[in-house]
Design a protein around this motif. Structure first.
Motif, PDB file in Angstrom:
ATOM      1  N   TYR A  29       1.308  -9.369  -4.489  1.00  0.00           N
ATOM      2  CA  TYR A  29       2.126  -8.328  -3.792  1.00  0.00           C
ATOM      3  C   TYR A  29       3.619  -7.989  -4.645  1.00  0.00           C
ATOM      4  O   TYR A  29       4.333  -7.701  -4.211  1.00  0.00           O
ATOM      5  CB  TYR A  29       2.559  -8.446  -2.462  1.00  0.00           C
ATOM      6  CG  TYR A  29       1.074  -8.393  -1.723  1.00  0.00           C
ATOM      7  CD1 TYR A  29       0.379  -7.422  -1.421  1.00  0.00           C
ATOM      8  CD2 TYR A  29       0.429  -9.745  -1.526  1.00  0.00           C
ATOM      9  CE1 TYR A  29      -0.740  -7.415  -0.892  1.00  0.00           C
ATOM     10  CE2 TYR A  29      -0.611  -9.810  -1.060  1.00  0.00           C
ATOM     11  CZ  TYR A  29      -1.360  -8.462  -0.428  1.00  0.00           C
ATOM     12  OH  TYR A  29      -2.608  -8.445   0.286  1.00  0.00           O
ATOM     13  N   ALA A  30       3.643  -8.468  -6.034  1.00  0.00           N
ATOM     14  CA  ALA A  30       4.471  -8.409  -6.682  1.00  0.00           C
ATOM     15  C   ALA A  30       5.009  -6.823  -7.117  1.00  0.00           C
ATOM     16  O   ALA A  30       4.175  -5.890  -6.945  1.00  0.00           O
ATOM     17  CB  ALA A  30       4.586  -8.903  -8.168  1.00  0.00           C
ATOM     18  N   ILE A  31       6.342  -6.684  -7.412  1.00  0.00           N
ATOM     19  CA  ILE A  31       6.805  -5.170  -7.748  1.00  0.00           C
ATOM     20  C   ILE A  31       6.458  -4.976  -9.211  1.00  0.00           C
ATOM     21  O   ILE A  31       5.848  -5.766  -9.803  1.00  0.00           O
ATOM     22  CB  ILE A  31       8.419  -5.204  -7.681  1.00  0.00           C
ATOM     23  CG1 ILE A  31       9.083  -6.260  -8.656  1.00  0.00           C
ATOM     24  CG2 ILE A  31       8.775  -5.309  -6.069  1.00  0.00           C
ATOM     25  CD1 ILE A  31      10.566  -5.708  -8.837  1.00  0.00           C
ATOM     26  N   GLN A  34       9.770   0.073  -3.666  1.00  0.00           N
ATOM     27  CA  GLN A  34       9.739  -1.106  -4.499  1.00  0.00           C
ATOM     28  C   GLN A  34      10.760  -2.116  -3.662  1.00  0.00           C
ATOM     29  O   GLN A  34      10.630  -3.319  -3.371  1.00  0.00           O
ATOM     30  CB  GLN A  34       9.955  -1.060  -5.651  1.00  0.00           C
ATOM     31  CG  GLN A  34       9.003  -0.347  -6.657  1.00  0.00           C
ATOM     32  CD  GLN A  34       7.698  -1.535  -7.018  1.00  0.00           C
ATOM     33  OE1 GLN A  34       7.906  -1.956  -8.045  1.00  0.00           O
ATOM     34  NE2 GLN A  34       6.746  -1.542  -6.127  1.00  0.00           N
ATOM     35  N   LYS A  35      11.973  -1.388  -3.270  1.00  0.00           N
ATOM     36  CA  LYS A  35      13.276  -2.241  -2.528  1.00  0.00           C
ATOM     37  C   LYS A  35      12.483  -2.900  -1.302  1.00  0.00           C
ATOM     38  O   LYS A  35      12.982  -3.867  -0.892  1.00  0.00           O
ATOM     39  CB  LYS A  35      14.549  -1.464  -2.703  1.00  0.00           C
ATOM     40  CG  LYS A  35      15.129  -1.528  -3.985  1.00  0.00           C
ATOM     41  CD  LYS A  35      16.442  -0.764  -3.833  1.00  0.00           C
ATOM     42  CE  LYS A  35      17.598  -1.628  -4.252  1.00  0.00           C
ATOM     43  NZ  LYS A  35      18.898  -0.976  -4.003  1.00  0.00           N
ATOM     44  N   ARG A  36      11.890  -1.889  -0.759  1.00  0.00           N
ATOM     45  CA  ARG A  36      11.339  -2.351   0.706  1.00  0.00           C
ATOM     46  C   ARG A  36      10.328  -3.441   0.689  1.00  0.00           C
ATOM     47  O   ARG A  36      10.426  -4.312   1.288  1.00  0.00           O
ATOM     48  CB  ARG A  36      10.811  -1.158   1.348  1.00  0.00           C
ATOM     49  CG  ARG A  36      10.045  -1.486   2.725  1.00  0.00           C
ATOM     50  CD  ARG A  36      10.143  -0.506   3.813  1.00  0.00           C
ATOM     51  NE  ARG A  36       9.334  -0.568   4.740  1.00  0.00           N
ATOM     52  CZ  ARG A  36       9.290  -1.606   5.753  1.00  0.00           C
ATOM     53  NH1 ARG A  36      10.088  -2.567   5.341  1.00  0.00           N
ATOM     54  NH2 ARG A  36       8.429  -1.804   6.804  1.00  0.00           N
ATOM     55  N   LEU A  37       9.496  -3.326  -0.590  1.00  0.00           N
ATOM     56  CA  LEU A  37       8.745  -4.647  -0.844  1.00  0.00           C
ATOM     57  C   LEU A  37       9.267  -5.888  -0.863  1.00  0.00           C
ATOM     58  O   LEU A  37       8.939  -6.827  -0.328  1.00  0.00           O
ATOM     59  CB  LEU A  37       7.746  -4.064  -2.075  1.00  0.00           C
ATOM     60  CG  LEU A  37       6.824  -5.113  -2.302  1.00  0.00           C
ATOM     61  CD1 LEU A  37       5.781  -5.403  -0.960  1.00  0.00           C
ATOM     62  CD2 LEU A  37       5.818  -4.647  -3.592  1.00  0.00           C
ATOM     63  N   ASP A  97       0.965  -0.918   0.022  1.00  0.00           N
ATOM     64  CA  ASP A  97      -0.034  -0.144  -0.079  1.00  0.00           C
ATOM     65  C   ASP A  97       0.779   1.107   0.044  1.00  0.00           C
ATOM     66  O   ASP A  97       0.395   2.364  -0.654  1.00  0.00           O
ATOM     67  CB  ASP A  97      -0.906  -0.286   1.273  1.00  0.00           C
ATOM     68  CG  ASP A  97      -2.053  -1.069   1.062  1.00  0.00           C
ATOM     69  OD1 ASP A  97      -2.237  -1.371  -0.002  1.00  0.00           O
ATOM     70  OD2 ASP A  97      -2.834  -1.259   2.219  1.00  0.00           O
ATOM     71  N   ASP A  98       2.104   1.113   0.713  1.00  0.00           N
ATOM     72  CA  ASP A  98       2.908   2.301   0.694  1.00  0.00           C
ATOM     73  C   ASP A  98       3.395   2.493  -0.718  1.00  0.00           C
ATOM     74  O   ASP A  98       3.597   3.609  -1.144  1.00  0.00           O
ATOM     75  CB  ASP A  98       4.016   2.101   1.568  1.00  0.00           C
ATOM     76  CG  ASP A  98       5.118   3.306   1.643  1.00  0.00           C
ATOM     77  OD1 ASP A  98       4.546   4.535   2.065  1.00  0.00           O
ATOM     78  OD2 ASP A  98       6.240   3.107   1.385  1.00  0.00           O
ATOM     79  N   ASN A  99       3.820   1.624  -1.488  1.00  0.00           N
ATOM     80  CA  ASN A  99       3.899   1.637  -2.825  1.00  0.00           C
ATOM     81  C   ASN A  99       3.038   2.302  -3.661  1.00  0.00           C
ATOM     82  O   ASN A  99       3.479   3.197  -4.603  1.00  0.00           O
ATOM     83  CB  ASN A  99       4.306   0.183  -3.352  1.00  0.00           C
ATOM     84  CG  ASN A  99       5.620  -0.158  -3.165  1.00  0.00           C
ATOM     85  OD1 ASN A  99       6.596  -0.562  -4.133  1.00  0.00           O
ATOM     86  ND2 ASN A  99       6.008  -0.265  -1.844  1.00  0.00           N
TER      87      ASN A  99
END
Length: 167
Positions: free
Chosen positions: A144-146, A108-111, A27-29
Motif C-alpha cells: 500500500y505504498a504511495i 496520498q498524504k492521507r495514505l 482504494d480512494d487513491n
C-alpha cells in the motif's frame, strides 16, 4: 482474565479497523488518480477537435468567398481576420492537471498518515504486543505504498535533486 479477554478483543478490533482503513485509503487513491487522469485525457482531446473544426470552417469560408481555386485577382486589397485556436482550452487543461495533482497529493498524504499510524501502533510495546498476539499485521504494508514519479526514488537514494528545467 476478564482484562485479558477485553484487551484481546479491543486490539483485534483495532487491528481490523486500521488495516481496513489502509485498504480503503489506498482504494480512494486509485479513484482520485483515475478520475484525474480521465479528466486530463478527455480535456486534452478538445483542442484537437477544436482545431479540426476550425480548419473546416476556415476552409469552407475561403472556398465560399474565393471559389474552389482561391482568388484569381491580379491585385487584391483584403484585410483578413483569421480565426485562432483559443488559449482558454489549454488553460483549462492546465487547471485540470493542477487541481488533479492537488487532489492526488491530499489522497496520498492521507495514505501516508494511516499507514504511519498503523506502523506506529505496531511498534509501541503495549499495543504492538496485543496486536501481534491477535495476529496482526495481516497485510503487507509495502503493498500500500504511495505512488511517485520515476525519478523520485533515485533522487532519494543519491541524496541529490536537480533544478526543474522548463525549456
Amino acid at each position: 482474565g476478564i482484562f485479558g479477554v477485553a484487551s484481546y478483543f479491543q486490539y483485534a478490533n483495532m487491528g481490523a479497523t486500521m488495516e481496513q482503513n489502509i485498504k480503503m485509503t489506498y482504494d480512494d487513491n486509485k479513484v482520485v488518480l483515475n478520475s484525474y487522469t480521465a479528466k486530463v485525457s478527455e480535456a486534452a482531446q478538445v483542442p484537437d477537435m477544436y482545431r479540426d473544426d476550425l480548419m473546416k470552417v476556415i476552409d469552407s469560408t475561403f472556398k465560399g468567398r474565393y471559389g474552389e481555386n482561391g482568388s484569381q485577382a491580379v491585385f487584391q486589397f483584403i484585410n483578413e481576420n483569421n480565426m485562432n485556436l483559443e488559449p482558454q482550452l489549454y488553460i483549462k487543461i492546465q487547471q485540470i492537471i493542477e487541481a488533479g495533482r492537488e487532489d492526488f497529493k491530499v489522497s496520498q498524504k492521507r495514505l501516508v498518515d494511516v499507514t504511519n499510524n498503523y506502523e506506529l501502533t505496531l511498534v509501541k510495546p503495549y499495543s504492538g504486543f496485543w496486536l501481534r498476539l491477535v495476529g496482526y499485521p495481516k497485510i503487507n504494508i509495502k503493498d500500500y505504498a504511495i505512488i511517485v514519479t520515476d525519478d523520485i526514488e533515485s533522487k532519494f537514494q543519491s541524496k541529490r535533486d536537480e533544478v526543474i528545467k522548463l525549456r
